[in-house]
Scaffold this active site. Structure first.
Site, short mmCIF file in Angstrom:
data_model
loop_
_atom_site.label_atom_id
_atom_site.label_comp_id
_atom_site.label_asym_id
_atom_site.label_seq_id
_atom_site.Cartn_x
_atom_site.Cartn_y
_atom_site.Cartn_z
N CYS A 72 -24.79 57.80 -37.17
CA CYS A 72 -26.07 58.43 -36.81
C CYS A 72 -27.20 57.82 -37.61
O CYS A 72 -28.32 57.70 -37.11
CB CYS A 72 -26.00 59.94 -37.01
SG CYS A 72 -25.31 60.44 -38.57
N GLU B 257 -26.26 68.42 -37.43
CA GLU B 257 -26.39 67.03 -37.86
C GLU B 257 -26.21 66.19 -36.61
O GLU B 257 -25.09 65.94 -36.20
CB GLU B 257 -25.23 66.78 -38.85
CG GLU B 257 -25.45 65.68 -39.80
CD GLU B 257 -26.54 66.04 -40.76
OE1 GLU B 257 -27.63 65.47 -40.56
OE2 GLU B 257 -26.34 66.86 -41.65
#
Ligand code: NDP
Length: 454
Positions: free
Chosen positions: A262, A228
């Site tokens: 993110c 991720e």
């Protein structure tokens, strides 16, 4: 000392932690292995009780857990409370749904019987970041513990108090020793743990650089990973968008967690007909943020997670400006002590500007004007990243059509990206691979075992 808790608001060192030595790490690994032998045989009911108790404790003592986030990485206190609530929701979600998600699947075969069962695979290792100190580990630990795996976590070195608090939470909730283990370990020890044959899978959330190192090491050991990584999500505003709403959501998308997400909205791509008005309103909104103590609920601008994070972001902005970008608002550190970055909008970013392909992990928005929908999609896809994105339009069918052409793992229509236990989370391209959360997240580290009777 590598593991250190420092308040980014005032620079005070709060606590330091010693790294584990070889003997301590060996004991932790052996305990996890022993625990797995028993934990894998427990019923869903037993596992469910532990996770639900952990969720209840998080809710009962939200302030205590939230304050640690704010102290260690500077998040606004209300957002820290929100993170604690979301972490509790993830624990509850898997407690409630894991049994169904992992139920045996009967296949249609010409003869006999064929069943696919989901069995645990063993001790898993997670390398996790500081930006959402509990949420990141909840979304790794909850599905895997429910699946019958046990987990060991190397958390980021700047949030060691949160790391300890989560381990204690799991113990208090009734998790046996070794089910959830926090590791204060060096990068060399990270490699050793990945190499250790007792570790059966590795998950990382963090930068591309860390992901490449950890994935390569796991690859050498033929171990499955999920990654991720970073993102530079496009926030597309089409000609028929509700402008005021788009500006409001853009501010939320860029400024939440001081921009350190993110899936934050990072590249604002606005069609020509709305571009000037969007930029004027967006600039005015970002200029209104005031730095202050993140513990004070009235504060609107939080510090970045550390002085180093601020220095990196400032350097990145300076490089972008040197290459021709203009800062129409911000562009510098805030004129107060602490790791504060002024909310910033950069315009005039051409393809050769390094900023065009980079991720800005803080309150810095990149603004682009484009001729039309087609150009917006092309620009959105001209990125090494492929995590999330947003499309603003009053025509929801048009929004879905555009969303299908965006090369990312997630696209939200008329909202910035957000995370919820039932929604799959993850990306493509340099944003990584695999999914967390939802029914997909629990399938990553299980053995889909076929049992066949002819
Ligand atoms: P890092 O990727 O450096 O840190 C994330 C985790 O990886 C931490 O636990 C860190 O440990 C560990 N780590 C870093 N390098 C290695 C390595 N070589 N071997 C083993 N473990 C390693 O993130 P940063 O703190 O540097 O954040 C900067 C960038 O990371 C951001 O710009 C963003 O792109 C990305 N990021 C993405 C996140 C996401 O949610 N996808 C979250 C946070 C960051 P340690 O702390 O000890 O260095």
């Amino acid at each position: 000392m590598a593991y250190q808790s420092t308040n980014p608001y005032d620079g005070k060192v709060l606590e330091q932690f010693k790294e584990s030595d070889a003997a301590q790490l060996e004991t932790q690994l052996a305990t996890a292995v022993d625990c797995y032998a028993a934990w894998r045989t427990t019923s869903f009911t037993e596992r469910r009780e532990v996770l639900q108790r952990a969720a209840a404790i998080l809710r009962e003592r939200t302030d205590e857990f939230a304050k640690l986030i704010t102290l260690e990485m500077g998040k606004l206190i209300d957002q820290s409370r929100g993170e604690v609530a979301l972490s509790a929701a993830i624990l509850d979600y898997y407690a409630q749904n894991a049994e169904e998600f992992l139920s045996a699947e009967k296949l249609h075969t010409k003869t006999g019987e064929a069943i696919v069962e989901s069995n645990p695979i063993g001790v898993l290792f997670g390398v996790e970041p500081w930006n959402y100190p509990y949420y990141q580990i909840a979304r790794f630990a909850a599905p895997n513990l429910m699946a019958g795996n046990v987990v060991m976590v190397k958390h980021a070195s700047n949030v060691p108090q949160c790391a300890r608090a989560f381990e204690r939470l799991m113990t208090e909730a009734g998790a046996p020793a070794g089910a959830y283990t926090n590791l204060y370990i060096s990068k060399d020890q990270v490699s050793q743990v990945i190499d250790d044959p007792r570790i059966k899978g590795v998950a990382l959330t963090g930068s591309e650089a860390a992901g490449a190192v950890v994935a390569a090491r796991a690859g050498q050991n033929l171990k499955k990973t999920t990654m991720e990584l970073g993102g530079s999500d496009a926030f597309i505003v089409l000609d028929d968008a509700d402008l005021d709403e788009a500006v409001k959501q853009g501010v939320i998308g860029r400024m939440g967690n001081s921009g350190q997400a993110c899936t934050a909205s990072k590249r604002f791509i606005v069609v020509e007909s709305l571009a000037d008005r969007f930029l004027a309103q967006f600039t005015a909104a970002l200029a209104g943020f005031e730095p202050g103590d993140p513990m004070n609920p009235a504060t609107t601008l939080a510090p970045l997670s550390s002085q180093a994070a601020l220095d990196n972001l400032l350097e990145q902005v300076q490089r972008a400006v040197a290459a021709g970008a203009k800062a129409v608002v911000g562009g510098a550190r805030s004129d107060v002590p602490g790791a504060f970055m002024q909310p910033t909008i950069l315009t005039d970013i051409d393809k050769n500007n390094p900023a065009y392909k980079e991720e800005f992990f803080g309150p810095v928005a990149l603004f682009f004007r484009v001729a039309d929908e087609k150009a917006a999609i092309a620009l959105a896809n001209d990125s090494p990243f492929g995590l999330g994105g947003s499309v603003f339009t009053k025509d929801l069918e048009r929004g879905k059509r555009v969303a299908r052409q965006i090369e990312t793992g997630m696209v939200f229509i008329n909202k910035p990206n957000s995370s919820s236990p039932e929604l799959p989370f993850g990306g493509i391209k340099n944003s990584g691979y695999g999914r967390e959360l939802s029914s997909a997240g629990i399938q990553e580290f299980v053995n889909k075992k076929l049992i066949r009777v002819e």
